[in-house]
Scaffold this active site. Structure first.
Site, PDB file in Angstrom:
ATOM      1  N   ASN A  53     -14.436  27.595   8.739  1.00  0.00           N
ATOM      2  CA  ASN A  53     -15.843  28.179   8.498  1.00  0.00           C
ATOM      3  C   ASN A  53     -16.565  28.341   9.748  1.00  0.00           C
ATOM      4  O   ASN A  53     -16.602  27.517  10.767  1.00  0.00           O
ATOM      5  CB  ASN A  53     -16.405  27.266   7.386  1.00  0.00           C
ATOM      6  CG  ASN A  53     -16.878  25.687   7.767  1.00  0.00           C
ATOM      7  OD1 ASN A  53     -16.045  25.326   8.416  1.00  0.00           O
ATOM      8  ND2 ASN A  53     -17.963  25.412   7.255  1.00  0.00           N
ATOM      9  N   VAL A  54     -17.353  29.353   9.852  1.00  0.00           N
ATOM     10  CA  VAL A  54     -18.144  29.901  10.954  1.00  0.00           C
ATOM     11  C   VAL A  54     -19.427  30.127  10.372  1.00  0.00           C
ATOM     12  O   VAL A  54     -19.649  31.387   9.596  1.00  0.00           O
ATOM     13  CB  VAL A  54     -17.536  30.946  11.727  1.00  0.00           C
ATOM     14  CG1 VAL A  54     -18.397  31.480  12.834  1.00  0.00           C
ATOM     15  CG2 VAL A  54     -16.120  30.639  12.247  1.00  0.00           C
ATOM     16  N   GLU A  55     -20.422  29.332  10.648  1.00  0.00           N
ATOM     17  CA  GLU A  55     -21.768  29.700  10.092  1.00  0.00           C
ATOM     18  C   GLU A  55     -22.649  30.456  10.995  1.00  0.00           C
ATOM     19  O   GLU A  55     -22.284  30.936  12.051  1.00  0.00           O
ATOM     20  CB  GLU A  55     -22.573  28.240   9.870  1.00  0.00           C
ATOM     21  CG  GLU A  55     -21.745  27.340   8.645  1.00  0.00           C
ATOM     22  CD  GLU A  55     -22.316  26.143   8.375  1.00  0.00           C
ATOM     23  OE1 GLU A  55     -23.265  25.673   8.945  1.00  0.00           O
ATOM     24  OE2 GLU A  55     -21.944  25.517   7.348  1.00  0.00           O
ATOM     25  N   GLU A  66     -11.798  30.172   4.587  1.00  0.00           N
ATOM     26  CA  GLU A  66     -10.761  31.194   3.647  1.00  0.00           C
ATOM     27  C   GLU A  66     -10.919  32.471   4.264  1.00  0.00           C
ATOM     28  O   GLU A  66      -9.790  33.295   4.406  1.00  0.00           O
ATOM     29  CB  GLU A  66     -11.021  31.202   2.183  1.00  0.00           C
ATOM     30  CG  GLU A  66     -10.719  30.049   1.592  1.00  0.00           C
ATOM     31  CD  GLU A  66     -12.056  29.015   1.238  1.00  0.00           C
ATOM     32  OE1 GLU A  66     -12.837  28.973   2.060  1.00  0.00           O
ATOM     33  OE2 GLU A  66     -12.376  28.573   0.299  1.00  0.00           O
ATOM     34  N   CYS A 100     -14.674  33.437  -2.333  1.00  0.00           N
ATOM     35  CA  CYS A 100     -13.313  32.997  -1.649  1.00  0.00           C
ATOM     36  C   CYS A 100     -11.960  33.048  -2.667  1.00  0.00           C
ATOM     37  O   CYS A 100     -10.879  33.317  -2.332  1.00  0.00           O
ATOM     38  CB  CYS A 100     -13.198  31.587  -0.744  1.00  0.00           C
ATOM     39  SG  CYS A 100     -14.335  32.037   0.582  1.00  0.00           S
TER      40      CYS A 100
HETATM   41  N1  THU Z   1     -17.180  26.833   2.663  1.00  0.00           N
HETATM   42  C1  THU Z   1     -15.876  27.300   3.089  1.00  0.00           C
HETATM   43  O1  THU Z   1     -15.583  27.280   4.130  1.00  0.00           O
HETATM   44  N2  THU Z   1     -15.116  27.496   1.951  1.00  0.00           N
HETATM   45  C2  THU Z   1     -15.414  27.242   0.599  1.00  0.00           C
HETATM   46  O2  THU Z   1     -14.777  27.575  -0.257  1.00  0.00           O
HETATM   47  C3  THU Z   1     -16.605  26.551   0.150  1.00  0.00           C
HETATM   48  C4  THU Z   1     -17.822  26.429   1.348  1.00  0.00           C
HETATM   49  C5  THU Z   1     -18.281  26.321   3.789  1.00  0.00           C
HETATM   50  C6  THU Z   1     -19.257  27.318   3.784  1.00  0.00           C
HETATM   51  C7  THU Z   1     -20.498  26.538   4.858  1.00  0.00           C
HETATM   52  O3  THU Z   1     -20.179  26.848   5.965  1.00  0.00           O
HETATM   53  C8  THU Z   1     -20.061  25.153   4.133  1.00  0.00           C
HETATM   54  O4  THU Z   1     -18.891  25.067   3.475  1.00  0.00           O
HETATM   55  C9  THU Z   1     -21.326  24.749   3.241  1.00  0.00           C
HETATM   56  O5  THU Z   1     -21.337  25.432   2.289  1.00  0.00           O
END
Ligand code: THU
Length: 143
Positions: A53-55, A66, A100
């Site tokens: 994940n990349v915020e 995903e 996702c």
């Molecule tokens: N997140 C994911 O990477 N995949 C998911 O299916 C659920 C949530 C991440 C997004 C965000 O960076 C962090 O989890 C908290 O929501």
């Protein structure tokens, strides 16, 4: 590009997938939620694809692990996903968010197996996203 060697439940080396997903979670950029997520999937031809994940400071622009995984799939030339593990930084599976589920459906369909955790059976994507809208619907609904 990696190939799985160990065969396990439903023909998938879940422990190996989960461990690679956990490693991918260490490459996450999550300074806002502090929830690091990694994903690893195997394709029908035995390749592994991964994502983290990349915020973003504009929170709604966050890319889930995903999203990164399907980008990796496209970057490798595409293919079909057959099994996926998505884990948080503790190495335990998390269920994919709604968006996702739709992303995964595009590339794995109803039969895609989603990690249910250590000692638990995998679940199908169909059970997580019943009656999904997908590419086949577009073909028959154009005016
Ligand atoms: N997140 C994911 O990477 N995949 C998911 O299916 C659920 C949530 C991440 C997004 C965000 O960076 C962090 O989890 C908290 O929501």
């Amino acid at each position: 590009m990696y190939c799985l060697e160990v065969k396990e439940l439903a023909g998938v080396a879940w422990d190996a997938l989960r461990e690679r997903a956990r490693h991918a979670s260490t490459q996450s950029y999550a300074p806002y939620s502090h929830v690091t997520v990694g994903a690893c999937a195997v394709t029908s031809d035995g390749r592994l694809v991964e994502g983290s994940n990349v915020e973003n400071a504009s929170y709604g622009l966050t890319l889930c692990a995903e999203c990164s995984l399907v980008s990796d799939l496209a970057r490798q030339g595409g293919g079909r996903l057959v099994a996926v593990s998505i884990v948080a930084g503790d190495g335990q599976p998390i269920v994919p968010c709604g968006r996702c589920r739709q992303l995964l459906f595009e590339h794995g369909g109803n039969e895609l197996l989603v990690d249910g955790g250590v000692g638990a059976p995998p679940v199908t994507l169909e059970s997580l996203l019943p009656q999904a809208f997908g590419p086949e619907d577009l073909k028959v609904r154009q005016s």
